[in-house]
Design a protein around this motif. Sequence first.
Motif, mmCIF file in Angstrom:
data_model
loop_
_atom_site.group_PDB
_atom_site.id
_atom_site.type_symbol
_atom_site.label_atom_id
_atom_site.label_comp_id
_atom_site.label_asym_id
_atom_site.label_seq_id
_atom_site.Cartn_x
_atom_site.Cartn_y
_atom_site.Cartn_z
ATOM 1 N N LEU A 16 -8.016 9.777 11.023
ATOM 2 C CA LEU A 16 -8.976 10.586 10.279
ATOM 3 C C LEU A 16 -8.275 11.558 9.337
ATOM 4 O O LEU A 16 -8.764 11.843 8.237
ATOM 5 N N LEU A 17 -7.123 12.074 9.761
ATOM 6 C CA LEU A 17 -6.411 13.072 8.958
ATOM 7 C C LEU A 17 -5.557 12.455 7.854
ATOM 8 O O LEU A 17 -5.348 13.087 6.806
ATOM 9 N N THR A 18 -5.056 11.238 8.059
ATOM 10 C CA THR A 18 -4.068 10.687 7.123
ATOM 11 C C THR A 18 -4.475 9.358 6.502
ATOM 12 O O THR A 18 -3.716 8.832 5.681
ATOM 13 N N GLY A 19 -5.630 8.810 6.873
ATOM 14 C CA GLY A 19 -5.963 7.467 6.422
ATOM 15 C C GLY A 19 -6.935 7.382 5.276
ATOM 16 O O GLY A 19 -7.461 6.295 4.986
ATOM 17 N N ALA A 20 -7.205 8.496 4.577
ATOM 18 C CA ALA A 20 -8.196 8.468 3.494
ATOM 19 C C ALA A 20 -7.791 7.517 2.376
ATOM 20 O O ALA A 20 -8.642 6.869 1.756
ATOM 21 N N ALA A 22 0.852 -1.194 0.000
ATOM 22 C CA ALA A 22 0.000 0.000 0.000
ATOM 23 C C ALA A 22 0.885 1.239 0.000
ATOM 24 O O ALA A 22 0.892 2.018 0.957
ATOM 25 N N PRO A 23 1.656 1.448 -1.086
ATOM 26 C CA PRO A 23 2.616 2.561 -1.101
ATOM 27 C C PRO A 23 1.951 3.929 -1.114
ATOM 28 O O PRO A 23 2.594 4.926 -0.763
ATOM 29 N N ASP A 24 0.687 4.008 -1.537
ATOM 30 C CA ASP A 24 0.006 5.303 -1.577
ATOM 31 C C ASP A 24 -0.432 5.781 -0.203
ATOM 32 O O ASP A 24 -0.760 6.966 -0.030
ATOM 33 N N LEU A 52 -9.043 3.799 1.729
ATOM 34 C CA LEU A 52 -10.299 3.478 1.053
ATOM 35 C C LEU A 52 -10.209 3.632 -0.460
ATOM 36 O O LEU A 52 -11.206 3.424 -1.155
ATOM 37 N N ASP A 53 -9.011 3.967 -0.969
ATOM 38 C CA ASP A 53 -8.868 4.184 -2.410
ATOM 39 C C ASP A 53 -8.873 2.890 -3.207
ATOM 40 O O ASP A 53 -9.189 2.890 -4.397
ATOM 41 N N SER A 54 -8.470 1.791 -2.590
ATOM 42 C CA SER A 54 -8.428 0.515 -3.311
ATOM 43 C C SER A 54 -8.657 -0.635 -2.341
ATOM 44 O O SER A 54 -8.469 -0.486 -1.125
#
Length: 319
Positions: A214-218, A32-34, A221-223
Amino acid sequence: MTHTSSNYLMGVIAVVVASFLWGTTGTAATFAPDVSSLGIAAVSMGCGGLLQAVIAWRYIVRQWQALKQHRALVLWGAVNVAIYPLAFYSSMRLSGVTIGTVVSIGMAPVAAAIIERLFDQQKLNTRWIMSIILGVFGVLLLASAKPQHSGSAEMGSMSQWYNFFGILLGLIAAFTYAMYSWLAHRLIQRNVHSRAAMGSMFGVGGLLLFPVLLLTGAELLDSTTNLLVGVYMAAVPMFMGYLLFGYGLRSIRASLATIITLLEPVVAAILAMWIVGETLSWIGWAGIGLISSCLLIATLKRKPAPTPLPAAVDAPASV
């Protein structure tokens, strides 16, 4: 095998298995490099800590008064629990999986021994000093075996600064890891069940990490891959690993537990070679050998010498 020696052996085995699970985190994070290092840290230790609190709620409720009495230890432990993953995963992101892991985990026994010497007046005998020296030298060799990448001078200088800050963060991770291990052991020594001690510390630590998530974990949910990495990190190495680690602390010293966790960089290096495709020179294998020797010296308990029986007293002769 006596009950005490059986508990000691089971404690050692529990920490060994936990170390193997923790050794998978660096390789898992590469899928999960992103996701930022802070996001990985928050989801792994934050969610994993909350899971520990949920599974241990009966023990926490049962020993609520004892936890309130020792709330300073719980809160200080929670702060260290929250700082540790932020420093650890940022260290791996800046310096690489190998250096980040070996500095964070390899320096933890030294930090634990210093903490126990300062607060518990534990003496460092020759066996402990030898095992620490072998372990530290082993992780230094393992870190020096990291492959070097070619690039421009500017990129090389920038990489050196990244590496410097990564090592600094790794040292912070080592200290906070050793500190919350010691605090958990101290709670257990004060008749707080290991599940209540670890559940309360990690639960509060998870709450402290929730704003970071909440601030850095969006990106989690991208993939589907990112989400699965987050679920794995929280459920397996963090949740299951720390349950085993807490069990081990019931019967072994915190400094011994942190020395056993030197297995983590070994596992991380092997997985990096096998899955990620990194190579390891003979220097790296020498480091693994030294770490194995360190573990052997630290975990083998010397049998106490038998107490000599008092000399028999001759009965007085009858007259």
